[in-house]
Design a protein around this motif. Structure first.
Motif, PDB file in Angstrom:
ATOM      1  N   ASP A 137      44.951  31.146  40.524  1.00  0.00           N
ATOM      2  CA  ASP A 137      45.469  32.496  40.309  1.00  0.00           C
ATOM      3  C   ASP A 137      44.750  33.234  39.179  1.00  0.00           C
ATOM      4  O   ASP A 137      45.262  34.206  38.634  1.00  0.00           O
ATOM      5  N   HIS A 138      43.556  32.794  38.839  1.00  0.00           N
ATOM      6  CA  HIS A 138      42.695  33.526  37.908  1.00  0.00           C
ATOM      7  C   HIS A 138      42.230  34.813  38.589  1.00  0.00           C
ATOM      8  O   HIS A 138      41.905  34.822  39.776  1.00  0.00           O
ATOM      9  N   LEU A 139      42.198  35.912  37.834  1.00  0.00           N
ATOM     10  CA  LEU A 139      41.847  37.207  38.410  1.00  0.00           C
ATOM     11  C   LEU A 139      40.480  37.190  39.078  1.00  0.00           C
ATOM     12  O   LEU A 139      40.269  37.874  40.092  1.00  0.00           O
ATOM     13  N   SER A 140      39.552  36.418  38.564  1.00  0.00           N
ATOM     14  CA  SER A 140      38.227  36.338  39.166  1.00  0.00           C
ATOM     15  C   SER A 140      38.288  35.818  40.604  1.00  0.00           C
ATOM     16  O   SER A 140      37.656  36.378  41.506  1.00  0.00           O
ATOM     17  N   PHE A 141      39.064  34.762  40.828  1.00  0.00           N
ATOM     18  CA  PHE A 141      39.162  34.184  42.171  1.00  0.00           C
ATOM     19  C   PHE A 141      39.921  35.109  43.115  1.00  0.00           C
ATOM     20  O   PHE A 141      39.602  35.205  44.306  1.00  0.00           O
ATOM     21  N   ILE A 142      40.931  35.793  42.585  1.00  0.00           N
ATOM     22  CA  ILE A 142      41.694  36.744  43.396  1.00  0.00           C
ATOM     23  C   ILE A 142      40.792  37.877  43.862  1.00  0.00           C
ATOM     24  O   ILE A 142      40.800  38.261  45.039  1.00  0.00           O
ATOM     25  N   CYS A 143      39.976  38.421  42.937  1.00  0.00           N
ATOM     26  CA  CYS A 143      39.052  39.501  43.311  1.00  0.00           C
ATOM     27  C   CYS A 143      37.999  39.012  44.298  1.00  0.00           C
ATOM     28  O   CYS A 143      37.644  39.725  45.243  1.00  0.00           O
ATOM     29  N   ALA A 144      37.494  37.803  44.083  1.00  0.00           N
ATOM     30  CA  ALA A 144      36.481  37.272  44.995  1.00  0.00           C
ATOM     31  C   ALA A 144      37.041  37.131  46.409  1.00  0.00           C
ATOM     32  O   ALA A 144      36.356  37.433  47.400  1.00  0.00           O
ATOM     33  N   TYR A 145      38.292  36.691  46.523  1.00  0.00           N
ATOM     34  CA  TYR A 145      38.912  36.550  47.835  1.00  0.00           C
ATOM     35  C   TYR A 145      39.102  37.906  48.515  1.00  0.00           C
ATOM     36  O   TYR A 145      38.813  38.067  49.705  1.00  0.00           O
ATOM     37  N   LEU A 146      39.572  38.902  47.755  1.00  0.00           N
ATOM     38  CA  LEU A 146      39.741  40.234  48.338  1.00  0.00           C
ATOM     39  C   LEU A 146      38.401  40.825  48.755  1.00  0.00           C
ATOM     40  O   LEU A 146      38.306  41.508  49.779  1.00  0.00           O
ATOM     41  N   GLY A 147      37.358  40.566  47.983  1.00  0.00           N
ATOM     42  CA  GLY A 147      36.029  41.005  48.393  1.00  0.00           C
ATOM     43  C   GLY A 147      35.591  40.338  49.686  1.00  0.00           C
ATOM     44  O   GLY A 147      34.974  40.979  50.554  1.00  0.00           O
ATOM     45  N   ARG A 148      35.925  39.073  49.826  1.00  0.00           N
ATOM     46  CA  ARG A 148      35.587  38.347  51.061  1.00  0.00           C
ATOM     47  C   ARG A 148      36.312  38.964  52.259  1.00  0.00           C
ATOM     48  O   ARG A 148      35.724  39.117  53.345  1.00  0.00           O
ATOM     49  N   LEU A 149      37.576  39.341  52.082  1.00  0.00           N
ATOM     50  CA  LEU A 149      38.314  39.974  53.182  1.00  0.00           C
ATOM     51  C   LEU A 149      37.674  41.310  53.567  1.00  0.00           C
ATOM     52  O   LEU A 149      37.623  41.660  54.751  1.00  0.00           O
TER      53      LEU A 149
END
Length: 226
Positions: A137-149
Motif C-alpha cells: 500500500d505504498h503510494l508508489s506501487f498504487i500509482c504504478a498499478y493505476l498507470g498499468r490499468l
C-alpha cells in the motif's frame, strides 16, 4: 483527431503521470533521473496558464533550473527525512503508506489497506519487486498499478475492444476511490509539514492537482454514462 485517438492519448498521458509519481515517491532520485527531469518540458508545462498543473511544474522547474553538484544529496536528504519517517510532527510521519492515513487516529503499517492492495495486485499477476522491503500500500506501487490499468485500457481501445477498456476503466475508478481518494489528501497535508525543498513541495502540488483532475474525470465519465 478522432474521439478514439483522443481517448487513447488521454489514457497514455495519465499513465505517464502515474509512472512519474510512482518514481518520485519510490526512492531518492538518482543523478540520471534528476538530469532527465531537468531536460524535460518542465518550463513549457510551467508556462501553461490554463493548466492546473502549472504551479507544481513551476516549483519543479525552479528547483532543477538552479541545480548544482549538491542537488542530489539535498533532495535525497529531504526525501529520506520526510518519506522514510525520520521527521515527525506531533508523533506523526509522512510515510506514503495508505495504512497510516486511511483509518481514524494514528495508523499502523501493514493494516487492512495493505491486504486489500496485495489482493488486487495478486489478482492481476503483479507483485512488489523482489528484494524491496515495502508493503504493497505504498503510494508508489498504487500509482504504478493505476498507470498499468491506463496502459491496458489504451491497448484495449487500440485493439478495438471497447468492452474490455470499459471494464478496465471501471476497475481503475473503483481502485482509485478506495486506495487514493480515501487518504491521499491527509497524506499531502502531513507531508507539507515535513518537506523542506522547493522540489518536493512541487511533487506534493503535482500529486494534489493530478488527484483532483482524476476525480473530476471520473465524475464526468459517470455523468456522461448516466
Amino acid at each position: 483527431m478522432t474521439d478514439l485517438a483522443c481517448a487513447i492519448d488521454l489514457l497514455e498521458d495519465r499513465a505517464s503521470l502515474y509512472r512519474l509519481l510512482a518514481s518520485l515517491y519510490y526512492q531518492p532520485l538518482s543523478e540520471e533521473q534528476i538530469d532527465a527531469l531537468a531536460a524535460s518540458d518542465l518550463a513549457k508545462l510551467a508556462s501553461d496558464s490554463e493548466s492546473p498543473f502549472a504551479p507544481a511544474y513551476r516549483d519543479l522547474h525552479g528547483a532543477l533550473r538552479l541545480r548544482h553538484t549538491g542537488t542530489k544529496e539535498e533532495l535525497a536528504a529531504d526525501f529520506t527525512s520526510a518519506f522514510y519517517g525520520i521527521r515527525t510532527r506531533e508523533g506523526r510521519t509522512a510515510q506514503p503508506f495508505e495504512s497510516l492515513f486511511r483509518t481514524q487516529g494514528p495508523g499502523q503499517l501493514m493494516g487492512e489497506a495493505r491486504s486489500e492492495v496485495y489482493r488486487e495486485l495478486r489478482a492481476h499477476q503483479l507483485r512488489v519487486p523482489e528484494g524491496v522491503d515495502l508493503p504493497e500500500d505504498h503510494l508508489s506501487f498504487i500509482c504504478a498499478y493505476l498507470g498499468r490499468l491506463c496502459d491496458d485500457a489504451a491497448a484495449a481501445l487500440r485493439a478495438g475492444n471497447e468492452g474490455q477498456a470499459a471494464e478496465l476503466l471501471e476497475r481503475q475508478r473503483s481502485f482509485f476511490r478506495a486506495h487514493v481518494a480515501s487518504w491521499v489528501r491527509d497524506f499531502l497535508a502531513q507531508a507539507r509539514l515535513m518537506v523542506e525543498t522547493r522540489f518536493y513541495r512541487g511533487v506534493l502540488a503535482l500529486t494534489e492537482a493530478f488527484v483532483a483532475e482524476e476525480e473530476r474525470s471520473f465524475e464526468e465519465a459517470a455523468s456522461a454514462a448516466a
